[in-house]
Design a protein around this motif. Sequence first.
Motif, PDB file in Angstrom:
ATOM      1  N   LYS A 171     -22.360 -26.775 -19.982  1.00 52.16           N
ATOM      2  CA  LYS A 171     -20.999 -26.272 -20.148  1.00 52.16           C
ATOM      3  C   LYS A 171     -20.040 -27.398 -20.494  1.00 52.16           C
ATOM      4  O   LYS A 171     -19.126 -27.247 -21.277  1.00 52.16           O
ATOM      5  CB  LYS A 171     -20.540 -25.571 -18.876  1.00 52.16           C
ATOM      6  CG  LYS A 171     -21.134 -24.183 -18.762  1.00 52.16           C
ATOM      7  CD  LYS A 171     -20.616 -23.474 -17.546  1.00 52.16           C
ATOM      8  CE  LYS A 171     -21.184 -22.054 -17.503  1.00 52.16           C
ATOM      9  NZ  LYS A 171     -20.963 -21.425 -16.207  1.00 52.16           N
ATOM     10  N   ARG A 172     -20.242 -28.494 -19.862  1.00 54.17           N
ATOM     11  CA  ARG A 172     -19.337 -29.605 -20.079  1.00 54.17           C
ATOM     12  C   ARG A 172     -20.120 -30.871 -19.805  1.00 54.17           C
ATOM     13  O   ARG A 172     -20.807 -30.973 -18.800  1.00 54.17           O
ATOM     14  CB  ARG A 172     -18.161 -29.503 -19.113  1.00 54.17           C
ATOM     15  CG  ARG A 172     -17.218 -30.687 -19.131  1.00 54.17           C
ATOM     16  CD  ARG A 172     -16.196 -30.495 -18.047  1.00 54.17           C
ATOM     17  NE  ARG A 172     -15.462 -29.270 -18.293  1.00 54.17           N
ATOM     18  CZ  ARG A 172     -14.394 -29.217 -19.085  1.00 54.17           C
ATOM     19  NH1 ARG A 172     -13.942 -30.294 -19.652  1.00 54.17           N
ATOM     20  NH2 ARG A 172     -13.784 -28.077 -19.284  1.00 54.17           N
ATOM     21  N   GLU A 219     -16.209 -30.612 -36.062  1.00 56.69           N
ATOM     22  CA  GLU A 219     -15.048 -31.472 -35.839  1.00 56.69           C
ATOM     23  C   GLU A 219     -15.460 -32.925 -35.908  1.00 56.69           C
ATOM     24  O   GLU A 219     -16.501 -33.321 -35.385  1.00 56.69           O
ATOM     25  CB  GLU A 219     -14.406 -31.188 -34.474  1.00 56.69           C
ATOM     26  CG  GLU A 219     -13.142 -32.010 -34.257  1.00 56.69           C
ATOM     27  CD  GLU A 219     -12.476 -31.764 -32.912  1.00 56.69           C
ATOM     28  OE1 GLU A 219     -13.162 -31.327 -31.980  1.00 56.69           O
ATOM     29  OE2 GLU A 219     -11.266 -32.025 -32.810  1.00 56.69           O
ATOM     30  N   CYS A 220     -14.625 -33.705 -36.550  1.00 55.42           N
ATOM     31  CA  CYS A 220     -14.852 -35.146 -36.633  1.00 55.42           C
ATOM     32  C   CYS A 220     -14.417 -35.787 -35.321  1.00 55.42           C
ATOM     33  O   CYS A 220     -13.436 -35.380 -34.711  1.00 55.42           O
ATOM     34  CB  CYS A 220     -14.031 -35.712 -37.785  1.00 55.42           C
ATOM     35  SG  CYS A 220     -14.182 -37.491 -37.963  1.00 55.42           S
ATOM     36  N   ALA A 221     -15.156 -36.812 -34.904  1.00 57.93           N
ATOM     37  CA  ALA A 221     -14.801 -37.507 -33.665  1.00 57.93           C
ATOM     38  C   ALA A 221     -13.424 -38.152 -33.783  1.00 57.93           C
ATOM     39  O   ALA A 221     -12.751 -38.376 -32.793  1.00 57.93           O
ATOM     40  CB  ALA A 221     -15.846 -38.567 -33.349  1.00 57.93           C
ATOM     41  N   GLY A 222     -13.022 -38.437 -35.005  1.00 58.52           N
ATOM     42  CA  GLY A 222     -11.723 -39.083 -35.200  1.00 58.52           C
ATOM     43  C   GLY A 222     -10.571 -38.099 -35.205  1.00 58.52           C
ATOM     44  O   GLY A 222      -9.454 -38.460 -35.559  1.00 58.52           O
ATOM     45  N   GLU A 241     -20.552 -33.651 -32.333  1.00 55.85           N
ATOM     46  CA  GLU A 241     -19.621 -34.341 -33.208  1.00 55.85           C
ATOM     47  C   GLU A 241     -20.038 -34.225 -34.677  1.00 55.85           C
ATOM     48  O   GLU A 241     -21.229 -34.180 -34.994  1.00 55.85           O
ATOM     49  CB  GLU A 241     -19.620 -35.806 -32.764  1.00 55.85           C
ATOM     50  CG  GLU A 241     -18.745 -36.716 -33.556  1.00 55.85           C
ATOM     51  CD  GLU A 241     -19.011 -38.161 -33.170  1.00 55.85           C
ATOM     52  OE1 GLU A 241     -19.093 -38.446 -31.972  1.00 55.85           O
ATOM     53  OE2 GLU A 241     -19.149 -38.988 -34.069  1.00 55.85           O
ATOM     54  N   GLY A 242     -19.039 -34.194 -35.558  1.00 49.72           N
ATOM     55  CA  GLY A 242     -19.276 -33.921 -36.965  1.00 49.72           C
ATOM     56  C   GLY A 242     -20.349 -34.774 -37.626  1.00 49.72           C
ATOM     57  O   GLY A 242     -21.135 -34.277 -38.429  1.00 49.72           O
ATOM     58  N   ILE A 243     -20.406 -36.056 -37.282  1.00 47.23           N
ATOM     59  CA  ILE A 243     -21.304 -36.956 -38.011  1.00 47.23           C
ATOM     60  C   ILE A 243     -22.770 -36.567 -37.849  1.00 47.23           C
ATOM     61  O   ILE A 243     -23.608 -36.887 -38.684  1.00 47.23           O
ATOM     62  CB  ILE A 243     -21.074 -38.421 -37.577  1.00 47.23           C
ATOM     63  CG1 ILE A 243     -21.707 -39.395 -38.588  1.00 47.23           C
ATOM     64  CG2 ILE A 243     -21.589 -38.670 -36.177  1.00 47.23           C
ATOM     65  CD1 ILE A 243     -21.325 -40.831 -38.388  1.00 47.23           C
ATOM     66  N   ILE A 254     -18.433 -31.402 -28.146  1.00 47.07           N
ATOM     67  CA  ILE A 254     -16.991 -31.454 -28.339  1.00 47.07           C
ATOM     68  C   ILE A 254     -16.276 -30.390 -27.524  1.00 47.07           C
ATOM     69  O   ILE A 254     -16.786 -29.296 -27.342  1.00 47.07           O
ATOM     70  CB  ILE A 254     -16.667 -31.295 -29.837  1.00 47.07           C
ATOM     71  CG1 ILE A 254     -16.991 -32.612 -30.540  1.00 47.07           C
ATOM     72  CG2 ILE A 254     -15.247 -30.854 -30.059  1.00 47.07           C
ATOM     73  CD1 ILE A 254     -16.547 -32.705 -31.936  1.00 47.07           C
ATOM     74  N   GLY A 255     -15.134 -30.757 -27.048  1.00 48.56           N
ATOM     75  CA  GLY A 255     -14.222 -29.785 -26.473  1.00 48.56           C
ATOM     76  C   GLY A 255     -14.487 -29.447 -25.028  1.00 48.56           C
ATOM     77  O   GLY A 255     -15.285 -30.102 -24.388  1.00 48.56           O
ATOM     78  N   PRO A 256     -13.830 -28.455 -24.500  1.00 44.81           N
ATOM     79  CA  PRO A 256     -12.955 -27.513 -25.202  1.00 44.81           C
ATOM     80  C   PRO A 256     -11.623 -28.129 -25.631  1.00 44.81           C
ATOM     81  O   PRO A 256     -11.091 -28.979 -24.933  1.00 44.81           O
ATOM     82  CB  PRO A 256     -12.726 -26.418 -24.163  1.00 44.81           C
ATOM     83  CG  PRO A 256     -12.912 -27.095 -22.852  1.00 44.81           C
ATOM     84  CD  PRO A 256     -13.930 -28.154 -23.074  1.00 44.81           C
TER      85      PRO A 256
END
Lengths: 192, 420
Positions: A185-186, B158-161, B254-256, B294-296
């Motif tokens: 989840k995280r 999403e890109c890390a940058g 991450e995008g890469i 990534i995220g949230p």
Amino acid sequence: MGSHRMLAFAFVLPALLMGGASALAQGPTYRIGRTPTPEEIKALDISIGPTGEELPPGKGNAKEGATLYRTKGCAGCHGAQGIGGAAPDLKSKDPKNPDLWARGRILPLRAPHATTVWDYINRGMPLNREGTLTPDEVYSLTAFLLFINDVIPEDQALDQRSLPKVKMPIGDKYAPLPDWKPRTKRLPGYPF
Amino acid sequence: MSSKPLNRRALLKSGAAVAGGLTLGAAAPALGGQQAQESHHAPPSWPMIKGNTDKNMVAYGDRSKYVTSVRIAHPVGGRPSPDQFGLTFHIATPLQDSVGVITPSSLHYVATTRGAFMPDIDPKEHRLLIHGLVDRPLTFTMEDLKRLPSVTRLHFIECAGNRSSRAAKNVQQTHGMVSCAEWTGVLLSTLLKECGLKGSAKWFVAEGAEEVKGASSMPIAKAMDDCILAYGMNGEAVRPQNGFPLRLMVPGFEGIFHTKYLRRIKIVDQYYMNYNDFGHLDQDAKVAALDYQIGPKSVITFPSGEQRLPGKGFYEISGLAWSGAARSNWWRCLPTAGRNGTRPSSRARRSAWPLPVSAIRGIGTETRQRFCRAAPTNWVRRNRRAPRSPSIGTKPTIKHSGSQGWTTVFSRGASRATGA
């Protein structure tokens, strides 16, 4: 769907863990795709792992590397001394700083394995002429970059046996990547 | 019923059709002129573009000339873009203009491993090699891949940058390095089962065919979970900037890692520390943790930085939220999910980005509650760190604080209402 995935894992993972038995457990279903020859694989496989097992024969040292650094055009983008060019620095601007991380994100200094330096020069350099360097040239350039960062002495020759053994200054003093598992989840420590 | 042809005739007669029509070219009066007198349509009477005659319009449709939303070169750190080599490293999508959840392919954000060149790949000649710790190494053509069972899923990348800086003034600059598209392709797990993983397989290295042959290490558990070898994007072939003819999708990472121009996958027993992996090295475990999932995260796209509201009144506030590990209850808080009565599959829910767009009056508690119920607590913490407080109404110019919290573009009162 989630439970389907769980089921798949329940069956596939033990099969994976059984190693040799996996061929029996996972026969091809669609029989699509062609079996490449060992030569085809070798020609394409430019991944050099930390053990260096994929390294080709060859050798080089920093002196030869210094010459190549000029003649192959490296200096044009990375600077004559590896500093201050348009491309990333290859030598620390602050080489005496006791904190290795403060010396900058310098590939031949911060990389945990010298094989990463060899691999990247081989796959990605020089700009627009990637893949043209011979193994000897890559060994030499790697030796040169490690030398200007005080990782190895100038006269040390590198080859497929000695390169993976080079002790990089960072050692294992970097944060480990999180242990990712499906349905995490995280990630532990995620900062936001 | 008979009025339709009449109207059309009147229209043509009026010369509202584009000049140079094949049959009417000579007979039709010049554009403009008497059209206002002869047309009994209510004004305004727009010039009519004679559709479907231009070869280009038949072949591949274009958007209205009034829609001018474009990508921008994304400034990263101190590095100029385009740089000294004339290369644009990163390109940001115009999030402020986004409608719905899909980013059009032509507006999808672009990041490159060295800001250099795209391989101009003939898909007929493209091959994917899977080798290493497998029982049967295999080479696939694009035709081979398209014969295999496929999936179509929404995923963001999403890109890390994609972080804000003080210099960033609008949402395109702060958050434009994230996009969402519908991706179609073969599950990597399908191919790995064809090849038969050996028991020692722990990691895989994915490699692209661009000039640096960008390569990344990823856990084999991810490969077997939901990675896609995508050849389709938003209903057509993946665009060259996004990895034509084949790219790896690693949902939520991450995008890469989403390796473009994918040409090789090597199954290995340890982390390979490729150059791209070296880029993830950090001394801080928290920063290292950023890379794999990534995220949230969320951001308001309207109203947002540099936009002006014409005055007081009702405005729908809209934005985007995304997570590499989207939880199922995120979708339930979505107005669209509720209205349609459809619940996306769990596959689709994971790491697709939910869109918390909702018509609200003022700063609606409804949205806040629906959203906060889904939002992890750390979001609120993030919001609290956004003290700058422009307001709507009295000063209609919206500033962007660069934070990703919802409250940052609201008035002070609203900020309090959302717990910041």
